[in-house]
Design a protein around this motif. Structure first.
Motif, mmCIF file in Angstrom:
data_model
loop_
_atom_site.group_PDB
_atom_site.id
_atom_site.type_symbol
_atom_site.label_atom_id
_atom_site.label_comp_id
_atom_site.label_asym_id
_atom_site.label_seq_id
_atom_site.Cartn_x
_atom_site.Cartn_y
_atom_site.Cartn_z
ATOM 1 N N VAL A 1 45.176 15.101 -27.462
ATOM 2 C CA VAL A 1 44.621 14.242 -26.593
ATOM 3 C C VAL A 1 44.616 14.516 -25.296
ATOM 4 C CG1 VAL A 1 44.433 11.747 -25.949
ATOM 5 C CG2 VAL A 1 44.795 12.187 -28.274
ATOM 6 N N GLN A 2 43.431 14.581 -24.598
ATOM 7 C CA GLN A 2 43.579 14.757 -23.291
ATOM 8 C C GLN A 2 42.639 14.077 -22.304
ATOM 9 O OE1 GLN A 2 42.223 18.959 -22.394
ATOM 10 N NE2 GLN A 2 43.307 19.036 -20.591
ATOM 11 N N PHE A 3 43.010 13.791 -21.307
ATOM 12 C CA PHE A 3 41.997 12.861 -20.297
ATOM 13 C C PHE A 3 42.073 13.680 -19.052
ATOM 14 C CE2 PHE A 3 41.964 9.447 -23.018
ATOM 15 C CZ PHE A 3 43.053 9.286 -23.727
ATOM 16 N N VAL A 4 41.045 13.638 -18.458
ATOM 17 C CA VAL A 4 40.740 14.744 -17.223
ATOM 18 C C VAL A 4 40.081 13.868 -16.157
ATOM 19 C CG1 VAL A 4 39.806 16.634 -15.841
ATOM 20 C CG2 VAL A 4 40.782 16.908 -18.392
ATOM 21 N N GLU A 5 40.948 13.249 -15.085
ATOM 22 C CA GLU A 5 40.128 12.272 -14.113
ATOM 23 C C GLU A 5 39.876 12.873 -13.044
ATOM 24 O OE1 GLU A 5 43.915 10.305 -16.258
ATOM 25 O OE2 GLU A 5 43.430 12.249 -15.408
ATOM 26 N N SER A 6 38.769 12.783 -12.223
ATOM 27 C CA SER A 6 38.275 13.275 -10.959
ATOM 28 C C SER A 6 37.610 12.131 -10.072
ATOM 29 C CB SER A 6 37.127 14.476 -11.466
ATOM 30 O OG SER A 6 36.099 13.951 -12.192
ATOM 31 N N GLY A 7 37.372 12.560 -8.759
ATOM 32 C CA GLY A 7 36.380 12.043 -8.173
ATOM 33 C C GLY A 7 37.173 11.351 -7.026
ATOM 34 N N GLY A 8 38.513 11.252 -7.041
ATOM 35 C CA GLY A 8 39.328 10.780 -5.976
ATOM 36 C C GLY A 8 39.230 11.364 -4.462
ATOM 37 N N GLY A 9 39.641 10.670 -3.664
ATOM 38 C CA GLY A 9 39.576 11.555 -2.158
ATOM 39 C C GLY A 9 40.185 10.573 -1.238
ATOM 40 N N LEU A 10 40.138 11.019 -0.133
ATOM 41 C CA LEU A 10 40.555 10.271 1.067
ATOM 42 C C LEU A 10 39.321 9.549 1.757
ATOM 43 C CD1 LEU A 10 42.492 9.449 3.526
ATOM 44 C CD2 LEU A 10 42.243 11.312 4.483
ATOM 45 N N VAL A 11 39.338 8.103 1.724
ATOM 46 C CA VAL A 11 38.107 7.569 2.269
ATOM 47 C C VAL A 11 38.466 6.536 3.203
ATOM 48 C CG1 VAL A 11 36.701 7.937 0.574
ATOM 49 C CG2 VAL A 11 38.178 5.826 0.368
ATOM 50 N N GLN A 12 37.608 5.705 3.812
ATOM 51 C CA GLN A 12 38.179 4.724 4.951
ATOM 52 C C GLN A 12 37.825 3.235 4.275
ATOM 53 O OE1 GLN A 12 35.462 5.320 8.355
ATOM 54 N NE2 GLN A 12 37.145 6.423 9.432
ATOM 55 N N ALA A 13 38.505 2.507 4.858
ATOM 56 C CA ALA A 13 38.349 1.203 4.115
ATOM 57 C C ALA A 13 36.743 0.692 4.095
ATOM 58 C CB ALA A 13 39.052 0.094 4.935
ATOM 59 N N GLY A 14 36.336 0.110 3.226
ATOM 60 C CA GLY A 14 34.976 -0.559 3.076
ATOM 61 C C GLY A 14 34.008 0.424 2.513
ATOM 62 N N SER A 16 33.070 3.436 -0.697
ATOM 63 C CA SER A 16 33.026 3.752 -2.087
ATOM 64 C C SER A 16 33.401 4.845 -2.592
ATOM 65 C CB SER A 16 31.665 3.343 -2.401
ATOM 66 O OG SER A 16 31.113 2.139 -1.983
ATOM 67 N N LEU A 17 33.858 5.059 -3.962
ATOM 68 C CA LEU A 17 34.084 6.016 -4.793
ATOM 69 C C LEU A 17 33.875 5.854 -6.158
ATOM 70 C CD1 LEU A 17 37.747 7.352 -3.538
ATOM 71 C CD2 LEU A 17 35.494 8.580 -3.237
ATOM 72 N N ARG A 18 33.437 6.873 -6.715
ATOM 73 C CA ARG A 18 33.277 6.938 -8.201
ATOM 74 C C ARG A 18 34.025 7.800 -8.841
ATOM 75 N NH1 ARG A 18 28.045 8.769 -12.021
ATOM 76 N NH2 ARG A 18 27.986 7.052 -13.233
ATOM 77 N N LEU A 19 35.037 7.430 -9.809
ATOM 78 C CA LEU A 19 35.772 8.026 -10.568
ATOM 79 C C LEU A 19 35.136 8.612 -11.687
ATOM 80 C CD1 LEU A 19 38.994 6.495 -9.760
ATOM 81 C CD2 LEU A 19 38.015 8.135 -8.442
ATOM 82 N N SER A 20 35.521 9.536 -12.510
ATOM 83 C CA SER A 20 35.194 9.832 -13.949
ATOM 84 C C SER A 20 36.369 10.367 -14.830
ATOM 85 C CB SER A 20 34.134 11.154 -13.790
ATOM 86 O OG SER A 20 33.080 10.763 -13.017
ATOM 87 N N CYS A 21 36.184 10.156 -15.978
ATOM 88 C CA CYS A 21 37.180 10.406 -16.829
ATOM 89 C C CYS A 21 36.712 11.045 -17.997
ATOM 90 C CB CYS A 21 37.989 9.346 -17.219
ATOM 91 S SG CYS A 21 39.051 9.286 -18.697
ATOM 92 N N VAL A 22 37.097 12.320 -18.331
ATOM 93 C CA VAL A 22 36.592 12.828 -19.620
ATOM 94 C C VAL A 22 37.451 13.083 -20.679
ATOM 95 C CG1 VAL A 22 35.435 15.307 -20.478
ATOM 96 C CG2 VAL A 22 34.842 14.256 -18.407
ATOM 97 N N ALA A 23 37.531 12.365 -21.837
ATOM 98 C CA ALA A 23 38.336 12.419 -23.068
ATOM 99 C C ALA A 23 38.039 13.378 -24.066
ATOM 100 C CB ALA A 23 38.345 11.116 -23.612
ATOM 101 N N SER A 24 39.015 14.071 -24.793
ATOM 102 C CA SER A 24 38.838 14.796 -25.625
ATOM 103 C C SER A 24 40.218 14.856 -26.782
ATOM 104 C CB SER A 24 39.003 16.434 -24.978
ATOM 105 O OG SER A 24 40.282 16.659 -24.482
#
Length: 123
Positions: A1-14, A16-24
Motif C-alpha cells: 500500500v502506498q500513498f503519495v500526497e502533493s500540493g502543499g506549500g507556503l502560502v499567506q493566510a486567506g 487557497s491550496l489543493r492537495l492531491s493523494c494518489v493511492a496504490s
C-alpha cells in the motif's frame, strides 16, 4: 500500500491550496478515505473523511466550511480543496484509510503512511 500526497506549500493566510493523494496497492474504490494532519508537537488528527463512493463526507469543526474533500475512483486519487487558510492550518497533511465511522470522524491507526505534504500558512 502506498500513498503519495502533493500540493502543499507556503502560502499567506486567506489564500487557497489543493492537495492531491494518489493511492496504490489497494482497492481504492472500496475504501473510505481521510485527510489527516499533524502539526509540530501535536498529535495527528483526522480533518476530513469521505465514503468509498464519495457520497458522504464529514469535516472537523476547525475546517468545516473551508475545506472540501473529494475523490476520483477512476484515478485512485483523492483531493482536499483548502480555502481561507489560517496559520493554525500549518501542518503536514497525509491521506490514508482507517476510517471507522465518518459521522464521528472515528479512525484507527494505520501501518502505512506516506511522506505527507507540508502546508505552511503565514499570517
Amino acid at each position: 500500500v502506498q500513498f503519495v500526497e502533493s500540493g502543499g506549500g507556503l502560502v499567506q493566510a486567506g489564500t487557497s491550496l489543493r492537495l492531491s493523494c494518489v493511492a496504490s496497492g489497494m482497492t481504492f474504490s472500496r475504501n473510505a478515505m481521510g485527510w489527516y494532519r499533524q502539526a509540530l508537537g501535536r498529535q495527528r488528527e483526522l480533518v476530513a473523511a469521505i465514503s468509498s463512493d464519495g457520497s458522504t463526507t464529514n469535516y472537523a469543526q476547525s475546517v468545516k466550511g473551508r475545506f472540501t474533500i473529494s475523490r476520483d475512483n477512476e484515478k485512485n486519487t483523492m483531493y482536499l480543496e483548502m480555502n481561507s487558510l489560517r496559520p493554525e492550518d500549518t501542518a503536514v497533511y497525509y491521506c490514508n484509510t482507517g476510517i471507522l465511522r465518518i459521522a464521528t470522524l472515528t479512525w484507527v491507526q494505520n501501518r502505512y503512511w506516506g511522506r505527507g505534504t507540508h502546508v505552511t500558512v503565514s499570517s
